[in-house]
Design a protein around this motif. Sequence first.
Motif, PDB file in Angstrom:
ATOM      1  N   MET A 128       0.833  -1.196   0.000  1.00 39.77           N
ATOM      2  CA  MET A 128       0.000   0.000   0.000  1.00 39.77           C
ATOM      3  C   MET A 128       0.879   1.262   0.000  1.00 39.77           C
ATOM      4  O   MET A 128       2.022   1.234   0.437  1.00 39.77           O
ATOM      5  N   LYS A 129       0.312   2.351  -0.478  1.00 39.35           N
ATOM      6  CA  LYS A 129       1.022   3.642  -0.485  1.00 39.35           C
ATOM      7  C   LYS A 129       0.331   4.583   0.489  1.00 39.35           C
ATOM      8  O   LYS A 129      -0.850   4.884   0.353  1.00 39.35           O
ATOM      9  N   SER A 130       1.073   5.053   1.479  1.00 36.37           N
ATOM     10  CA  SER A 130       0.488   5.936   2.482  1.00 36.37           C
ATOM     11  C   SER A 130       0.409   7.373   1.979  1.00 36.37           C
ATOM     12  O   SER A 130       1.192   7.797   1.126  1.00 36.37           O
ATOM     13  N   TRP A 131      -0.537   8.114   2.520  1.00 37.65           N
ATOM     14  CA  TRP A 131      -0.679   9.531   2.197  1.00 37.65           C
ATOM     15  C   TRP A 131      -1.469  10.208   3.317  1.00 37.65           C
ATOM     16  O   TRP A 131      -2.005   9.538   4.201  1.00 37.65           O
ATOM     17  N   VAL A 132      -1.524  11.525   3.292  1.00 40.48           N
ATOM     18  CA  VAL A 132      -2.206  12.280   4.344  1.00 40.48           C
ATOM     19  C   VAL A 132      -3.567  12.750   3.849  1.00 40.48           C
ATOM     20  O   VAL A 132      -3.662  13.541   2.916  1.00 40.48           O
ATOM     21  N   ARG A 185      -2.966   6.083  -5.195  1.00 43.61           N
ATOM     22  CA  ARG A 185      -3.586   4.923  -5.843  1.00 43.61           C
ATOM     23  C   ARG A 185      -2.773   4.487  -7.063  1.00 43.61           C
ATOM     24  O   ARG A 185      -2.562   3.296  -7.295  1.00 43.61           O
ATOM     25  N   ARG A 186      -2.284   5.461  -7.823  1.00 41.08           N
ATOM     26  CA  ARG A 186      -1.482   5.115  -9.003  1.00 41.08           C
ATOM     27  C   ARG A 186      -0.192   4.418  -8.579  1.00 41.08           C
ATOM     28  O   ARG A 186       0.233   3.437  -9.215  1.00 41.08           O
ATOM     29  N   ALA A 187       0.431   4.902  -7.501  1.00 43.21           N
ATOM     30  CA  ALA A 187       1.654   4.263  -7.017  1.00 43.21           C
ATOM     31  C   ALA A 187       1.373   2.834  -6.567  1.00 43.21           C
ATOM     32  O   ALA A 187       2.145   1.913  -6.859  1.00 43.21           O
ATOM     33  N   ALA A 188       0.267   2.631  -5.861  1.00 42.11           N
ATOM     34  CA  ALA A 188      -0.104   1.286  -5.417  1.00 42.11           C
ATOM     35  C   ALA A 188      -0.351   0.373  -6.606  1.00 42.11           C
ATOM     36  O   ALA A 188       0.025  -0.815  -6.592  1.00 42.11           O
ATOM     37  N   ASP A 189      -0.990   0.907  -7.662  1.00 41.94           N
ATOM     38  CA  ASP A 189      -1.232   0.113  -8.873  1.00 41.94           C
ATOM     39  C   ASP A 189       0.085  -0.330  -9.505  1.00 41.94           C
ATOM     40  O   ASP A 189       0.230  -1.484  -9.942  1.00 41.94           O
ATOM     41  N   ALA A 230      -3.622   7.633   5.917  1.00 46.50           N
ATOM     42  CA  ALA A 230      -4.447   6.876   4.973  1.00 46.50           C
ATOM     43  C   ALA A 230      -3.527   6.025   4.099  1.00 46.50           C
ATOM     44  O   ALA A 230      -2.333   6.327   3.958  1.00 46.50           O
ATOM     45  N   ALA A 231      -4.075   4.967   3.529  1.00 45.31           N
ATOM     46  CA  ALA A 231      -3.287   4.078   2.678  1.00 45.31           C
ATOM     47  C   ALA A 231      -4.089   3.705   1.443  1.00 45.31           C
ATOM     48  O   ALA A 231      -5.264   3.338   1.547  1.00 45.31           O
ATOM     49  N   ALA A 232      -3.454   3.825   0.292  1.00 43.60           N
ATOM     50  CA  ALA A 232      -4.106   3.464  -0.972  1.00 43.60           C
ATOM     51  C   ALA A 232      -3.791   2.013  -1.308  1.00 43.60           C
ATOM     52  O   ALA A 232      -2.652   1.559  -1.167  1.00 43.60           O
ATOM     53  N   ILE A 233      -4.823   1.306  -1.770  1.00 41.51           N
ATOM     54  CA  ILE A 233      -4.691  -0.088  -2.179  1.00 41.51           C
ATOM     55  C   ILE A 233      -4.876  -0.164  -3.685  1.00 41.51           C
ATOM     56  O   ILE A 233      -5.746   0.508  -4.251  1.00 41.51           O
ATOM     57  N   ALA A 234      -4.075  -0.967  -4.338  1.00 41.57           N
ATOM     58  CA  ALA A 234      -4.157  -1.107  -5.787  1.00 41.57           C
ATOM     59  C   ALA A 234      -5.541  -1.595  -6.209  1.00 41.57           C
ATOM     60  O   ALA A 234      -6.175  -2.388  -5.515  1.00 41.57           O
ATOM     61  N   GLU A 235      -5.981  -1.115  -7.360  1.00 43.26           N
ATOM     62  CA  GLU A 235      -7.299  -1.495  -7.857  1.00 43.26           C
ATOM     63  C   GLU A 235      -7.409  -3.004  -8.047  1.00 43.26           C
ATOM     64  O   GLU A 235      -8.437  -3.609  -7.733  1.00 43.26           O
ATOM     65  N   VAL A 236      -6.346  -3.627  -8.524  1.00 42.48           N
ATOM     66  CA  VAL A 236      -6.396  -5.073  -8.759  1.00 42.48           C
ATOM     67  C   VAL A 236      -6.605  -5.829  -7.449  1.00 42.48           C
ATOM     68  O   VAL A 236      -7.284  -6.863  -7.425  1.00 42.48           O
ATOM     69  N   ASN A 237      -6.044  -5.315  -6.354  1.00 44.40           N
ATOM     70  CA  ASN A 237      -6.207  -5.982  -5.066  1.00 44.40           C
ATOM     71  C   ASN A 237      -7.599  -5.745  -4.483  1.00 44.40           C
ATOM     72  O   ASN A 237      -8.176  -6.643  -3.849  1.00 44.40           O
ATOM     73  N   GLU A 238      -8.142  -4.553  -4.684  1.00 49.64           N
ATOM     74  CA  GLU A 238      -9.512  -4.303  -4.242  1.00 49.64           C
ATOM     75  C   GLU A 238     -10.491  -5.176  -5.015  1.00 49.64           C
ATOM     76  O   GLU A 238     -11.438  -5.724  -4.442  1.00 49.64           O
ATOM     77  N   THR A 239     -10.255  -5.304  -6.319  1.00 49.34           N
ATOM     78  CA  THR A 239     -11.128  -6.140  -7.146  1.00 49.34           C
ATOM     79  C   THR A 239     -11.044  -7.603  -6.718  1.00 49.34           C
ATOM     80  O   THR A 239     -12.064  -8.297  -6.614  1.00 49.34           O
TER      81      THR A 239
END
Length: 378
Positions: free
Chosen positions: A52-56, A91-95, A352-361
């Motif tokens: 995951m990629k963290s952000w504020v 999200r793009r970085a996580a992807d 907050a943490a972004a999860i890649a779209e493929v992993n959410e799917t």
Amino acid sequence: MRKTAICALAALSLGACVSYQPVPNARPLNAQHIEAMGPTPVVLAENNSGVMKSWVRQDSSAAAASQGILGVLVGAAMDGIMNYAPSRRARRAADELAEVMPARTLTDSLVRHFNGQLTSGEPGAGVTVSEVRTVQKLTSPGVADDALEVATAYLLSEDATTLQVSATLTYQNAGIPYVTPYTFEGEPPAGELTGPLYRNSFTYSSRQLPVPVLTPELRQRLIASIEDNHRDEAGVLPAEGTDGFKSMTRELAEARDDRLTKGEIAIFLAREWTRDDGALLRAEIDNAHAFIAKYAVLDINRTAIPSLTGVDELVETLPDGRTVRRGGPGITAGSYVSLPGEVSDFVTYGNAAAIAEVNETRTRNIQEAARAAARSGR
């Protein structure tokens, strides 16, 4: 007087006023537990979130609420503008991270390292690894009995300089109830009456990537990256007056100043982790898993009871200067941390943490398949 009143009210409903008495999160086994366990299976929870990629994330709801409904609406609009760009970028970085390091690969790597800890379980060897298997917690959420359970998380820092890998290990046995090793004034807190016999956490921080130096060329690359982040699927920039346009305008203004924010640094460093088919990412995750598997087996055979007033302990120093330490004071007493030999700056992981779209799917598909199976089995 106020404290007395609160205690009096609590006494009416609970029968007493019990003060909060913290204890370390780590729970060591005692010698009798270790002897009783012997060869023990390790159950790894399949990772579903990937790296995951963290952000504020900006949240002004609390402050805006004091201004009434209008304040709430204005605050929500401002938060939307402030969060639009960083959430998209994270999200793009996580992807991109998921392309070189799928969630399944993370689980397979950890399985491999725990398999390296398999032993024949000779008498008197203490707790040993008898087998390694995985479990999908989305479909089997219960606690595995008489097994060492391992759950992991992988998070890239706010500025993308550092990868953090964390693992929580627990052991629970229905035939051996947990008895707290601590003494309390009065009754033990509820959290010390039940739960796993063993619990501890292990955290690995990668080496820090150097922060780029801001040059005119780098600024132009930054501006181009910001614009690219705001383009839609057709490559069109947001229309004037939209939240996307306002967010882009704000980012471009920041990009033209003389300093790099953590979010701007991440624009350049996030892709260092995916370069050469994720060579750096793979190497650090491999080191993290080796650390977790090694010290999990060592720690579960350790009977020392952690103390809130303890001191940090240096456990190991590797040839490259990396250290392994056991936490001393506070609720993290007894936990293990692996840190690089050189740390150039304080690292933050946002809120907050972004999860890649493929992993959410993938997660949604597993959940939907489980629901469908449950319906068909009625």
